[in-house]
Design a protein around this motif. Structure first.
Motif, PDB file in Angstrom:
ATOM      1  N   SER A 162      59.114  13.835  53.898  1.00  0.00           N
ATOM      2  CA  SER A 162      57.652  13.828  53.916  1.00  0.00           C
ATOM      3  C   SER A 162      57.117  13.105  52.673  1.00  0.00           C
ATOM      4  N   ALA A 163      57.763  13.360  51.538  1.00  0.00           N
ATOM      5  CA  ALA A 163      57.369  12.689  50.288  1.00  0.00           C
ATOM      6  C   ALA A 163      57.594  11.190  50.388  1.00  0.00           C
ATOM      7  N   GLN A 164      58.720  10.823  50.987  1.00  0.00           N
ATOM      8  CA  GLN A 164      59.017   9.395  51.131  1.00  0.00           C
ATOM      9  C   GLN A 164      57.983   8.712  52.021  1.00  0.00           C
ATOM     10  N   ARG A 165      57.613   9.405  53.096  1.00  0.00           N
ATOM     11  CA  ARG A 165      56.614   8.831  53.999  1.00  0.00           C
ATOM     12  C   ARG A 165      55.257   8.711  53.306  1.00  0.00           C
ATOM     13  N   ALA A 166      54.929   9.714  52.509  1.00  0.00           N
ATOM     14  CA  ALA A 166      53.660   9.687  51.778  1.00  0.00           C
ATOM     15  C   ALA A 166      53.631   8.504  50.817  1.00  0.00           C
ATOM     16  N   PHE A 167      54.743   8.284  50.170  1.00  0.00           N
ATOM     17  CA  PHE A 167      54.857   7.189  49.200  1.00  0.00           C
ATOM     18  C   PHE A 167      54.601   5.851  49.885  1.00  0.00           C
ATOM     19  N   VAL A 168      55.301   5.619  51.003  1.00  0.00           N
ATOM     20  CA  VAL A 168      55.161   4.336  51.706  1.00  0.00           C
ATOM     21  C   VAL A 168      53.747   4.207  52.282  1.00  0.00           C
ATOM     22  N   ALA A 169      53.218   5.314  52.789  1.00  0.00           N
ATOM     23  CA  ALA A 169      51.877   5.277  53.389  1.00  0.00           C
ATOM     24  C   ALA A 169      50.839   4.876  52.346  1.00  0.00           C
ATOM     25  N   TYR A 170      50.999   5.381  51.129  1.00  0.00           N
ATOM     26  CA  TYR A 170      50.034   5.013  50.088  1.00  0.00           C
ATOM     27  C   TYR A 170      50.125   3.521  49.792  1.00  0.00           C
ATOM     28  N   ALA A 171      51.370   3.035  49.628  1.00  0.00           N
ATOM     29  CA  ALA A 171      51.560   1.608  49.337  1.00  0.00           C
ATOM     30  C   ALA A 171      50.936   0.764  50.448  1.00  0.00           C
ATOM     31  N   ARG A 204      59.613  -1.434  52.905  1.00  0.00           N
ATOM     32  CA  ARG A 204      60.116  -2.512  53.747  1.00  0.00           C
ATOM     33  C   ARG A 204      59.045  -3.515  54.155  1.00  0.00           C
ATOM     34  N   PHE A 205      57.856  -2.996  54.520  1.00  0.00           N
ATOM     35  CA  PHE A 205      56.832  -3.925  55.006  1.00  0.00           C
ATOM     36  C   PHE A 205      56.463  -4.933  53.940  1.00  0.00           C
ATOM     37  N   LEU A 206      56.508  -4.481  52.692  1.00  0.00           N
ATOM     38  CA  LEU A 206      56.164  -5.362  51.589  1.00  0.00           C
ATOM     39  C   LEU A 206      57.263  -6.400  51.381  1.00  0.00           C
ATOM     40  N   GLN A 207      58.482  -5.944  51.501  1.00  0.00           N
ATOM     41  CA  GLN A 207      59.609  -6.867  51.349  1.00  0.00           C
ATOM     42  C   GLN A 207      59.570  -7.937  52.449  1.00  0.00           C
ATOM     43  N   SER A 260      61.305 -12.651  43.240  1.00  0.00           N
ATOM     44  CA  SER A 260      60.041 -12.227  43.837  1.00  0.00           C
ATOM     45  C   SER A 260      59.849 -10.720  43.774  1.00  0.00           C
ATOM     46  N   GLU A 261      60.899  -9.970  44.059  1.00  0.00           N
ATOM     47  CA  GLU A 261      60.756  -8.523  44.117  1.00  0.00           C
ATOM     48  C   GLU A 261      60.444  -7.928  42.753  1.00  0.00           C
ATOM     49  N   ASP A 262      61.008  -8.550  41.720  1.00  0.00           N
ATOM     50  CA  ASP A 262      60.705  -8.076  40.364  1.00  0.00           C
ATOM     51  C   ASP A 262      59.217  -8.141  40.090  1.00  0.00           C
ATOM     52  N   ASP A 263      58.631  -9.274  40.448  1.00  0.00           N
ATOM     53  CA  ASP A 263      57.229  -9.475  40.100  1.00  0.00           C
ATOM     54  C   ASP A 263      56.292  -8.585  40.896  1.00  0.00           C
ATOM     55  N   LEU A 284      63.190  -0.141  34.398  1.00  0.00           N
ATOM     56  CA  LEU A 284      63.593   0.708  35.515  1.00  0.00           C
ATOM     57  C   LEU A 284      63.332  -0.012  36.823  1.00  0.00           C
ATOM     58  N   ASN A 285      62.160  -0.620  36.887  1.00  0.00           N
ATOM     59  CA  ASN A 285      61.814  -1.339  38.104  1.00  0.00           C
ATOM     60  C   ASN A 285      62.829  -2.419  38.394  1.00  0.00           C
ATOM     61  N   LYS A 286      63.172  -3.147  37.322  1.00  0.00           N
ATOM     62  CA  LYS A 286      64.093  -4.252  37.530  1.00  0.00           C
ATOM     63  C   LYS A 286      65.445  -3.739  37.962  1.00  0.00           C
ATOM     64  N   SER A 287      65.902  -2.675  37.274  1.00  0.00           N
ATOM     65  CA  SER A 287      67.243  -2.200  37.590  1.00  0.00           C
ATOM     66  C   SER A 287      67.310  -1.582  38.976  1.00  0.00           C
ATOM     67  N   LYS A 288      66.165  -1.123  39.468  1.00  0.00           N
ATOM     68  CA  LYS A 288      66.195  -0.458  40.769  1.00  0.00           C
ATOM     69  C   LYS A 288      65.806  -1.354  41.920  1.00  0.00           C
ATOM     70  N   LYS A 289      65.714  -2.662  41.635  1.00  0.00           N
ATOM     71  CA  LYS A 289      65.302  -3.518  42.747  1.00  0.00           C
ATOM     72  C   LYS A 289      66.415  -3.556  43.792  1.00  0.00           C
ATOM     73  N   PRO A 290      66.057  -3.640  45.047  1.00  0.00           N
ATOM     74  CA  PRO A 290      67.072  -3.667  46.087  1.00  0.00           C
ATOM     75  C   PRO A 290      67.909  -4.930  45.990  1.00  0.00           C
ATOM     76  N   LEU A 291      69.206  -4.812  46.212  1.00  0.00           N
ATOM     77  CA  LEU A 291      70.089  -5.967  46.078  1.00  0.00           C
ATOM     78  C   LEU A 291      70.556  -6.429  47.440  1.00  0.00           C
TER      79      LEU A 291
END
Ligand code: ADP
Ligand code: MG
Length: 817
Positions: free
Chosen positions: A449-458, A493-496, A559-562, A591-598
């Motif tokens: 539910s938290a994950q969905r809330a996070f994506v929904a806000y974005a 995902r939608f943003l990616q 791109s994802e970093d920025d 943190l953002n950089k290190s956690k970017k999807p690879l």
């Protein structure tokens, strides 16, 4: 009603006659009343109206109003009711909570009354509202004030039984509905017919006519008779010529009672805003609730999923007040139940989406908190307007992100909204993040539910039209995820996907641009202008074009970093007040950089670079030294040499030699393994035998046991029998007998010896352990009382006697001689 009372007072035998007479008189008087009232319409002067009685209204309506304590009309009622009675189309605009509902309900009742509308006449008035709760609220108000009229009213909203509604639709004189459900009936219900309709009302008209309902409303309007009176009401009225043309309004009267007022919000509404980072929102909200337990508060969030999660997690955190949640994806019955429940409660917190933003008249709301920035100034006005209704006071708090502040505050000021900035007192902030994390770790459903809330806000930020306010680049989404209690930020995902598309577009465009003339470039930019789409919640051309400018210049890898780059540092809450695990500033960026999807390729590259061998397991000793696994490491010198060679391909001959060399080590290892196995089996056998012996002693308690019984009372068997040494030797001898291969098992034997000597040592200290060396026979002997011996003597003696002799002996013994 008066005539009815008089009739009741007549004598019984005259009743029948009088009733007929009165009924006739009543009908006549109704006609008279109607014509009298209608004749007064032309002379209505709004400035002279001090009470509802001053309007030419039917007795039934006046009584309905009086019963509900409506005596003095509000400004919008005073100014618009007269015009509506005269038959004009109305564009009514007045602040939230200023009584617009009665401003259209009273003329509806009066018009149908004057037309002597009956149940058989079908649909006379249609009221369209954007939400089900608002439709229900209007229906309830109509029921109250229209109680003395004979009209039938119907509530036609989604989420109810369509079949049930279908059967009753044709009998409704006044229908209150939401656009979607109305269109469904128009399409599917042959019994539903609008040709008789005389008045159309759009409450929250600007919302009904905006892009969200555009197609539905166009279809509805097509089905309505053109000869009708149309009343539009809203706190933020549409003046769009396009909208008015769509409704074919005829010379509408624009009644905007607060147009020249200093402010566009109710005078009793105190408004303020704070600025905080996205990841601080949850703690600000939690702290707010904890500080307003005795208040009735309405909390707005952007999406259903956020409302759902915030409600769920705050329930778990137990703030100490009732929590409720109202959002569109809830079941209709639940929605109604929550609406009713919040209306009744004296203090409670209602989390809601914008379905509660318009029109709802919850009594006595003290606070409205807009946790997520409203789409525009109009939405702000409607949300904030859920408090400070009809001459009452209330407070409104808006939470803005630093990236939203400038543009949003300007919008509000332009709309004459008096709002002042206040600062959060950091010492009052309570951060529930740790507890939330704990709940999420335990409860997977809550985590999702938290994950969905996070994506929904974005998503909600991304889809907002006004990019000056809503900038997804400015969001520190990782920190936000953590603030929701999520250890790992979910992928957006939608943003990616969006970024990927944009990058591809840019690449294609840059190829095309090489062949373009200057003129063509100008045309392209004008196309962007014309391709505007304004509906919130839909990805518009404009969105894409603007986004392209931001994301497009980035190359594929970075791109994802920025996108997730943190662009702000300042906030009112000092770093020291923030929880340790919420990264700020540069940390957050790293943190953002290190956690970017690879991508898989990038991951493989990185592994190669770092010489990381996949799935390698290294075992360390306690001292931290690496324990080499002989089965995985090459043992022979030849093999090691072969491994270090840089030669490409395989040298078969050399590989054969290497394998042979390695084979020797393998065989050796195998032998050792078998030996070890045998040793283990023998040890097991010995242990079992040992345990068997010990088992007998266990009756007295084990050596290892702390609470062993005190057996010191027992006589020392050594003293009695002097057998200790021989027994001890017996036991050890038994071990020796079992030891078939004593020479080969030297180590193991010595281990056993060690154990035994250890036991001896202990036995010297603790007396009870000596029992180990006492056999069962010995123990039995201790228990045998000496009397048994004499009995045995008696028994042997008695065997030698005759019956008579034995009797004699027995008599002697009994007589005690
Ligand atoms: P709006 O539609 O303008 O937001 P509502 O019609 O919902 O406002 O009315 C707001 C509140 O004011 C309601 O609780 C309603 O009962 C009350 N109200 C409306 N008109 C009157 C009146 N003439 N006298 C007393 N209370 C009124
Ligand atoms: Mg209203």
């Amino acid at each position: 009603m008066t005539s009815k009372t008089q009739t009741m007072s007549k004598e019984k035998h005259k009743n029948k006659k009088v009733k007929v007479f009165k009924k006739k008189k009543k009908l006549e008087s109704d006609d008279d009343v109607i014509s009298r009232l209608q004749s007064q319409y032309e002379n209505i002067n709004a400035n002279e109206i001090r009470s509802f009685k001053h309007f030419p209204l039917s007795f039934k309506t006046l009584k309905g109003l009086k019963d509900n304590n409506y005596t003095v009309p509000t400004e919008i009622q005073r100014d618009s009711i007269g015009l509506s009675l005269q038959g004009h189309d109305i564009l009514g605009a007045a602040n939230t909570g200023s009584g617009k509902t009665l401003a259209f309900l009273i003329p509806i009742l009066e018009k149908l009354y004057c037309m002597k509308w009956t149940r058989l006449d079908g649909l006379g008035a249609l009221i369209i509202t954007p939400t089900r709760e608002l439709a229900y609220q209007i229906f309830e108000t109509l029921r109250k004030i229209g109680i003395y009229h004979d009209f039938s009213a119907g509530l036609i909203i989604g989420g109810k039984d369509l079949h049930f509604e279908k059967k009753r639709m044709d009998k409704c004189n006044i229908v209150i509905c939401t656009p979607g459900r109305l269109l469904q009936h128009m399409d599917e219900n042959p019994l539903f017919d609008c040709v008789t309709m005389k008045i159309l009302v759009l409450d929250e008209a600007d919302r009904c006519l905006d892009m969200g309902f555009q197609q539905t409303m166009n279809a509805i309007i097509e089905n309505l008779p053109p000869e009708r009176q149309t009343l539009l009401f809203s706190a933020t009225q549409t003046k769009s010529v396009k909208d008015l043309a769509r409704l074919s309004l005829k010379n509408p009267k624009y009644v905007a009672v607060h147009e020249h007022a200093k402010y566009s919000t109710p005078p009793g509404l105190k408004q303020s805003y704070i600025v905080c980072e996205l990841h601080e929102k949850m703690s600000v909200l939690w702290s707010f609730i904890r500080n307003h337990l005795k208040h009735k508060c309405l909390i707005f969030l952007s999406s259903c999923k956020q409302v759902k999660y915030t409600y769920e997690i705050f329930c778990k955190l137990r703030p100490g007040t009732s929590l409720l949640a109202l959002y569109g994806s809830l079941h209709q019955l639940k929605r109604m139940q929550i609406y009713e429940s919040f209306s009744r409660k004296k203090n409670a917190i209602l989390f809601a989406t914008d379905i509660a933003a318009r029109g709802l008249d919850f009594p006595e709301v003290n606070w409205v908190v807009q946790v997520d920035c409203p789409e525009d100034a109009n939405t702000y006005i409607h949300r904030a307007g859920r408090t400070a209704r009809y001459e009452k006071g209330g407070e409104s708090l808006l939470i803005l992100l630093p990236s939203e502040e400038e543009a949003m505050v300007k919008q509000l000021e332009d709309r004459r909204i008096p709002i002042s900035k206040i600062k959060v007192n950091p010492s009052k902030l309570q951060n529930p993040q740790r507890k939330m994390e704990a709940f999420l770790a335990k409860n997977n459903e809550l985590k999702q539910s938290a994950q969905r809330a996070f994506v929904a806000y974005a998503k909600s930020v991304f889809l907002m039209k006004n990019k000056d306010v809503f900038n997804i680049n400015a969001l520190d989404t990782d920190a936000y995820a953590m603030s929701l209690g999520l250890a790992i930020p979910p992928r957006i995902r939608f943003l990616q996907r969006h970024n990927k598309n944009q990058t591809q577009k840019i690449e294609n465009n840059s190829i095309k641009l090489e062949f373009k003339s200057e003129d063509e470039e100008d045309n392209e930019s004008s196309d962007e202008e014309s391709g505007k789409s304004t509906d919130h919640g839909e990805t518009s051309e404009e969105d894409n074009t603007k986004s392209e400018g931001r994301f497009g210049a980035l190359d594929n890898d970075d791109s994802e970093d920025d996108i997730f780059q943190v662009k702000r540092k300042n906030h009112d809450i000092e770093d020291a007040d923030l929880p340790d695990d919420v990264p700020t500033g540069e940390d957050a960026q790293n943190l953002n950089k290190s956690k970017k999807p690879l991508t898989k390729a990038a991951l493989a590259k990185r592994l190669l670079k770092k010489k990381i061998v996949a799935n390698k397991k290294t075992v360390f000793t306690e001292e931290g030294e690496v324990l080499l696994d002989a089965t995985k490491e090459k043992q022979s010198e030849l093999a090691k040499e072969y491994e270090n060679e840089d030669e490409a391909g395989i040298n078969i001959e050399k590989a054969k030699l290497v394998l042979r060399e390695e084979d020797k080590f393998d065989k050796q290892r195998f032998k050792e393994k078998i030996k070890a196995k045998h040793r283990a089996e023998k040890k097991k056998l010995k242990d079992a035998k040992k345990q068997e012996l010990e088992g007998e002693q266990d009756d007295f308690g084990s050596d290892e046991s702390d609470d062993e019984p005190d057996l010191s009372w027992l006589p020392d068997p050594d003293k009695i029998y002097g057998k200790k040494n021989s027994d001890e030797n017996e036991t050890s001898e038994k071990f020796d007998e079992n030891d078939e291969d004593s020479n080969s098992e030297d180590i193991e034997d010595s281990e056993i010896d060690d154990q035994e000597s250890e036991e001896e040592e202990i036995s010297q200290v603790h007396k009870p352990t000596k029992r180990k060396l006492i056999t069962k026979k010995d123990v039995d002997n201790f228990d045998k009382p000496p009397v048994k011996k004499s009995k045995k003597n008696l028994k042997t003696l008695s065997e030698d006697l005759t019956v008579n002799e034995a009797e004699e002996l027995a008599m002697k013994l009994l007589s005690g001689s």
